[in-house]
Enzyme design. Structure first.
Site, PDB file in Angstrom:
ATOM      1  N   ASP A  62       0.817  -1.214   0.000  1.00 48.61           N
ATOM      2  CA  ASP A  62       0.000   0.000   0.000  1.00 48.61           C
ATOM      3  C   ASP A  62       0.854   1.268   0.000  1.00 48.61           C
ATOM      4  O   ASP A  62       2.082   1.221   0.173  1.00 48.61           O
ATOM      5  CB  ASP A  62      -0.953  -0.005   1.209  1.00 48.61           C
ATOM      6  CG  ASP A  62      -0.269  -0.433   2.506  1.00 48.61           C
ATOM      7  OD1 ASP A  62       0.977  -0.391   2.570  1.00 48.61           O
ATOM      8  OD2 ASP A  62      -0.972  -0.812   3.451  1.00 48.61           O
ATOM      9  N   ASN A 128      -7.385  -2.866  14.411  1.00 46.82           N
ATOM     10  CA  ASN A 128      -8.781  -3.208  14.093  1.00 46.82           C
ATOM     11  C   ASN A 128      -8.878  -4.400  13.134  1.00 46.82           C
ATOM     12  O   ASN A 128      -9.933  -4.673  12.593  1.00 46.82           O
ATOM     13  CB  ASN A 128      -9.508  -1.983  13.505  1.00 46.82           C
ATOM     14  CG  ASN A 128      -8.884  -1.501  12.194  1.00 46.82           C
ATOM     15  OD1 ASN A 128      -7.956  -2.110  11.677  1.00 46.82           O
ATOM     16  ND2 ASN A 128      -9.394  -0.408  11.652  1.00 46.82           N
ATOM     17  N   HIS A 130      -7.154  -4.739  10.259  1.00 45.22           N
ATOM     18  CA  HIS A 130      -6.929  -4.484   8.837  1.00 45.22           C
ATOM     19  C   HIS A 130      -5.632  -5.146   8.354  1.00 45.22           C
ATOM     20  O   HIS A 130      -4.678  -5.296   9.112  1.00 45.22           O
ATOM     21  CB  HIS A 130      -6.975  -2.986   8.493  1.00 45.22           C
ATOM     22  CG  HIS A 130      -5.815  -2.153   8.925  1.00 45.22           C
ATOM     23  ND1 HIS A 130      -5.953  -1.060   9.755  1.00 45.22           N
ATOM     24  CD2 HIS A 130      -4.491  -2.202   8.622  1.00 45.22           C
ATOM     25  CE1 HIS A 130      -4.761  -0.494   9.933  1.00 45.22           C
ATOM     26  NE2 HIS A 130      -3.860  -1.174   9.256  1.00 45.22           N
ATOM     27  N   GLU A 135      -9.693  -1.969   5.407  1.00 48.13           N
ATOM     28  CA  GLU A 135     -10.329  -1.682   6.686  1.00 48.13           C
ATOM     29  C   GLU A 135     -11.527  -2.615   6.908  1.00 48.13           C
ATOM     30  O   GLU A 135     -12.023  -3.233   5.956  1.00 48.13           O
ATOM     31  CB  GLU A 135     -10.790  -0.215   6.699  1.00 48.13           C
ATOM     32  CG  GLU A 135      -9.648   0.799   6.582  1.00 48.13           C
ATOM     33  CD  GLU A 135      -8.889   1.017   7.896  1.00 48.13           C
ATOM     34  OE1 GLU A 135      -8.906   0.131   8.774  1.00 48.13           O
ATOM     35  OE2 GLU A 135      -8.259   2.084   8.031  1.00 48.13           O
TER      36      GLU A 135
HETATM   37  N1  LIG Z   1      -0.777  -0.221   6.184  1.00 50.19           N
HETATM   38  C1  LIG Z   1      -0.018  -0.604   7.330  1.00 50.19           C
HETATM   39  C2  LIG Z   1      -0.247  -2.073   7.582  1.00 50.19           C
HETATM   40  O1  LIG Z   1       0.296  -2.814   6.503  1.00 50.19           O
HETATM   41  C3  LIG Z   1       0.397  -2.479   8.899  1.00 50.19           C
HETATM   42  O2  LIG Z   1       0.240  -3.844   9.099  1.00 50.19           O
HETATM   43  C4  LIG Z   1      -0.248  -1.705  10.027  1.00 50.19           C
HETATM   44  C5  LIG Z   1       0.304  -2.077  11.399  1.00 50.19           C
HETATM   45  O3  LIG Z   1       1.401  -1.290  11.696  1.00 50.19           O
HETATM   46  P1  LIG Z   1       2.378  -1.449  12.929  1.00 50.19           P
HETATM   47  O4  LIG Z   1       3.294  -2.551  12.563  1.00 50.19           O
HETATM   48  O5  LIG Z   1       3.088  -0.132  13.011  1.00 50.19           O
HETATM   49  O6  LIG Z   1       1.549  -1.760  14.106  1.00 50.19           O
HETATM   50  O7  LIG Z   1       0.013  -0.339   9.791  1.00 50.19           O
HETATM   51  C6  LIG Z   1      -0.351   0.233   8.556  1.00 50.19           C
HETATM   52  O8  LIG Z   1      -1.676   0.581   8.666  1.00 50.19           O
END
Ligand SMILES: N[C@@H]1[C@@H](O)[C@H](O)[C@@H](COP(=O)(O)O)O[C@@H]1O
Length: 229
Positions: A62, A128, A130, A135
């Site tokens: 993404d 959440n 995702h 989402e």
């Molecule tokens: N788009 C990314 C996800 O791909 C990732 O898994 C998530 C969790 O991030 P973190 O590892 O900082 O908790 O964050 C973002 O939203």
């Protein structure tokens, strides 16, 4: 789904690195990569290793819409700093968050993904549930698309920005269907904030309300976590 609980984070990331190396040794050529704080120690491990990706391609899950590429929090900057600068791939692809028409860009990215065989996909998970930026409520049939980020995701990611107002409101993400095409998926979830999401995954109630639960429909998933259930 194979669940591996490794309490010690150093060992957890050693194991994650080992799994990636194993995939590469078994002939994987296209690696789906992820951003987020969870991946930082893993990318550090990769940077400090002798693994060579110069014959491989990478695709990222993404990218934020509207954030300049050179912004330190764009996912392109993140990947360049954390990995690509020291461990270049033959080609590395991310959605272009600066495209004038994000919907067209999502279409282009999906076509690119479909022209490749995604041998491996690395995933983190949002609080959440995702995956990528899919989402809660996203259709399991979704391909790469433009999303409105939820307030909870923007709040969770605000820690990387000066203030929440700077967190983009939209992103381009691989869809659930695009992710599920990967031949092998490694999900890493670290810390209590991820407990609810991983609990839902383990409970096995597959629902679009918790996107990560879709992984129950995939035959080759490994979940690495420091959480006990
Ligand atoms: N788009 C990314 C996800 O791909 C990732 O898994 C998530 C969790 O991030 P973190 O590892 O900082 O908790 O964050 C973002 O939203």
């Amino acid at each position: 789904m194979q669940l591996e609980t490794v309490k010690d984070l150093d060992q957890l990331y050693t194991r994650a690195f080992q799994l990636i190396e194993e995939q590469k040794d078994n002939g994987a050529k296209t690696f789906g990569l992820a951003t987020g704080g969870t991946m930082l120690p893993l990318y550090e491990r990769i940077r400090n290793s002798s693994i060579d990706f110069s014959n491989c391609e990478s695709v990222n899950l993404d990218e934020y819409v509207g954030l300049p590429k050179e912004h330190p929090e764009s996912y392109l900057s993140f990947m360049t700093q954390q990995l690509f600068k020291e461990k270049p791939f033959k080609n590395s692809h991310l959605p272009n968050g600066e495209a004038t028409n994000p919907e067209e860009e999502a279409k282009r990215y999906e076509e690119l993904l479909q022209s490749l065989t995604l041998d491996f996909q690395l995933l983190g998970v949002g609080e959440n549930g995702h995956i990528g930026f899919n989402e809660p409520g996203t259709s399991f049939d979704s391909e790469t698309h433009v999303v409105d980020l939820t307030p909870s995701t923007r709040t969770a990611n605000a820690r990387f920005f000066e203030s929440i107002d700077e967190v983009p409101e939209k992103a381009i993400t691989m869809g659930i269907k695009s992710i599920m095409r990967a031949k092998y998926i490694l999900l890493i979830a670290v810390g209590e904030k991820k407990r609810d999401a991983i609990k839902s995954l383990i409970d096995g109630n597959v629902t679009e309300e918790v996107p990560v639960t879709v992984l129950n429909n995939h035959s080759n998933v490994i979940v690495l976590t420091d959480l006990d259930f």
